[in-house]
Scaffold this motif. Structure first.
Motif, PDB file in Angstrom:
ATOM      1  N   ASP A  29       0.734  -1.310   0.122  1.00 17.70           N
ATOM      2  CA  ASP A  29      -0.044  -0.029   0.412  1.00 17.70           C
ATOM      3  C   ASP A  29       0.662   1.206  -0.482  1.00 17.70           C
ATOM      4  N   GLU A  35      -0.840   9.772  -6.182  1.00 18.97           N
ATOM      5  CA  GLU A  35      -0.823   9.136  -4.963  1.00 18.97           C
ATOM      6  C   GLU A  35      -0.436   9.139  -3.734  1.00 18.97           C
ATOM      7  N   GLU A  36      -1.198   8.967  -2.502  1.00 20.69           N
ATOM      8  CA  GLU A  36      -1.231   9.586  -1.469  1.00 20.69           C
ATOM      9  C   GLU A  36      -0.687   8.166  -0.556  1.00 20.69           C
ATOM     10  N   GLU A  37      -0.362   9.358   0.503  1.00 20.32           N
ATOM     11  CA  GLU A  37      -0.228   8.254   2.218  1.00 20.32           C
ATOM     12  C   GLU A  37      -0.347   8.623   3.268  1.00 20.32           C
ATOM     13  N   LYS A  70      -7.930  14.566   5.621  1.00 17.61           N
ATOM     14  CA  LYS A  70      -6.896  14.083   3.735  1.00 17.61           C
ATOM     15  C   LYS A  70      -7.187  16.159   3.766  1.00 17.61           C
ATOM     16  N   ALA A  96      -5.240   6.207   3.632  1.00 15.61           N
ATOM     17  CA  ALA A  96      -5.203   7.210   2.577  1.00 15.61           C
ATOM     18  C   ALA A  96      -6.747   7.556   1.480  1.00 15.61           C
ATOM     19  N   SER A  97      -7.432   5.329   1.515  1.00 18.50           N
ATOM     20  CA  SER A  97      -8.013   5.686   0.200  1.00 18.50           C
ATOM     21  C   SER A  97      -9.580   5.639   1.498  1.00 18.50           C
ATOM     22  N   ARG A  98      -8.881   5.485   2.636  1.00 23.09           N
ATOM     23  CA  ARG A  98     -10.404   5.527   4.030  1.00 23.09           C
ATOM     24  C   ARG A  98     -10.730   6.721   3.761  1.00 23.09           C
ATOM     25  N   LYS A  99     -13.078   6.465   2.709  1.00 20.24           N
ATOM     26  CA  LYS A  99     -13.871   7.636   2.602  1.00 20.24           C
ATOM     27  C   LYS A  99     -14.048   7.876   4.127  1.00 20.24           C
ATOM     28  N   ASN A 134      -1.890   1.735   4.906  1.00 22.36           N
ATOM     29  CA  ASN A 134      -2.141   3.475   4.553  1.00 22.36           C
ATOM     30  C   ASN A 134      -2.971   3.480   4.363  1.00 22.36           C
ATOM     31  N   ALA A 174     -11.711  11.486   4.735  1.00 25.40           N
ATOM     32  CA  ALA A 174     -11.852  12.846   3.769  1.00 25.40           C
ATOM     33  C   ALA A 174     -11.858  13.739   4.638  1.00 25.40           C
TER      34      ALA A 174
END
Length: 464
Positions: free
Chosen positions: A251, A422-424, A448, A439-442, A437, A445
């Motif tokens: 990830d 892309e992100e971390e 972030k 970063a994709s957790r809604k 990581n 948001a």
């Protein structure tokens, strides 16, 4: 208020005022920087294996910054940044030049601006030094990987005393070299740096001209060279390997991965050598600490402690197998977090979680000396934190790796954004090793979005 309590408060206030007034004003600055020293290699930052008694005693008389971060993720940009207090570029006078203009002698011993290690150390050359920063400057030569002694190339599992075929300047495996040197260490650059610093303190002790003395040690930067006795303190069997969960880097975006990995460099074939790399790193940290002790002892011997501001740090941290990464140049915690100690006469000691950047060194020195802070400086003075460890001078710290991306670090969060989008994102209170990581957790948001805003502000400031 009870009359007795009122009298006690008055007396305590008078006593504090008397102490503050009797404190000798800060005249001198001793700035000490190690090379590639990660914060968690030190006892002051929780390491229970690496022995650093001199840094421990300096920490006991300092404000220890738990959350201090470099701006450049390798030597050259980090050192340029801290000496100019600029995120990018070299606008404005260097710290030494500015202090010379305000009546101070300025001396460099060893590596302050970037030098190639081992190249400039072997050659005794200046590297990317900025001459107008110094009244005097002194290089400290050493043989580095060519030092007589037991040579190891740990990613190739080679061990020999032969002087031939050693990995050195610009060679691909030089970062995995260790040498248990013969002799007492007096031929090593850090020993020479300490001896020259002591000479300067002796010469300046009775001078009416205040000084700025910058001492740059090259260890624990590779090659890991120190007297054999230091290596014997760290049998590799007693040094834990880094914890790397299965699939740890899956990830981590490709731009966020280190150029050197365990698999790619070959050391993964020799698991014991991963532990030996860490043990040998500790050996050179201890050797550097011994040299630091000589300088601190001389400062005390010359009765300069009460008038001298001492700052100790490193240009950046270092990967020692975490995530199976090696070296520097990532935006992860192992690289961007640095040890940072400030011992300032008349100021408080202890620990603080106030965020700090290496760019803050320049304005802090000026503020404590009563020297004007140049308009070009982008850092913040940390004097409020030295007066009150609960004080905050910034919401976040900033780290840059322009070819790849940038990072923002708050007390709770670490956020990296790369040029490809892309992100971390890591919650540091529950995941200090940056394993998951987020970063994709809604549900994060909003968090972030705020971190992106802060990062955008810092990028805009950096490019002014």
């Amino acid at each position: 208020m009870h009359p007795f309590l009122t009298l006690s408060v008055i007396l305590c206030g008078l006593a504090f005022t008397a102490i503050a007034r009797s404190a000798e004003p800060i005249r001198n600055v001793l700035f000490i920087i190690a090379d590639d020293l990660k914060a968690n290699a030190l006892g002051a930052y929780g390491n229970e294996i690496c022995q650093t008694p001199n840094l421990d005693r300096l920490a006991s008389r300092s404000m220890v910054f738990d959350l201090a971060f470099c701006q450049g993720t390798w030597c050259a940009p980090s050192r340029q940044s801290l000496m100019h207090s600029r995120y990018i570029g070299n606008r404005g006078p260097t710290l030494g030049k500015h202090l010379i203009a305000h009546g101070r002698y300025s001396a460099r011993v060893g590596k302050i601006f970037h030098m190639r290690v081992p190249g400039d150390i072997i050659d005794g050359t200046d590297g990317r030094d900025v001459p107008e920063t110094w009244t005097e400057r002194f290089n400290c030569k050493g043989q580095e990987a060519h030092t007589p002694g037991l040579y190891r190339l740990l990613n190739q599992n080679i061990e020999t005393r032969a002087p031939e075929n050693r990995q050195s300047t610009a060679m691909p495996h030089r970062m995995f070299v260790s040498v248990e040197s013969d002799g007492d260490g007096s031929a090593q650059p850090d020993w020479k740096a300490a001896e020259k610093a002591v000479e300067i303190l002796q010469a300046r002790a009775d001078s009416p001209e205040p000084f700025f003395l910058a001492v740059g040690f090259v260890r624990p930067h590779y090659p890991s060279v120190a007297p054999a006795e230091h290596f014997r303190r760290y049998p590799f069997e007693k040094v834990p390997a880094p914890v790397v969960p299965e699939g740890d880097i899956n990830d981590i975006p490709k731009p966020g991965r280190a150029p050197t990995t365990s698999e790619g460099c070959g050391i993964a074939k020799f698991p014991d050598n991963i532990r030996k790399m860490r043990a040998d790193y500790y050996a050179t940290v201890t050797f550097m600490d011994e040299q630091l002790g000589k300088v601190l002892d001389e400062l005390d011997r010359r009765k300069l402690r009460d008038s001298t501001l001492i700052i100790f740090t490193s240009d950046h941290g270092y990967h020692l197998g975490e995530h199976d990464f090696w070296q520097k140049s990532t935006l992860h915690e192992d690289v961007i977090r640095v040890p940072f100690l400030i011992s300032a006469p008349g100021m408080k000691t202890g620990r603080t979680r106030s965020l700090a950047e290496l760019a803050d060194i320049y304005p802090t020195v000026c503020d404590l000396l009563g020297v004007p802070i140049p308009e070009s400086a982008q850092g913040e003075s940390l004097k409020p934190v030295l007066q009150d460890p609960e004080a905050k001078v910034r919401q976040a710290a900033f780290a840059l790796n322009p070819p790849k991306g940038h990072a923002i670090r708050t007390d709770e969060w670490a956020y990296m954004r790369y040029r490809n989008g892309e992100e971390e994102l890591y919650r540091m209170s529950t995941d200090p090793g940056q394993i998951e990581n987020l970063a994709s957790r809604k549900e994060l948001a909003g968090t972030k979005r705020e971190l992106k805003r802060m990062l955008d502000e810092k990028v805009a400031q950096a490019t002014k």
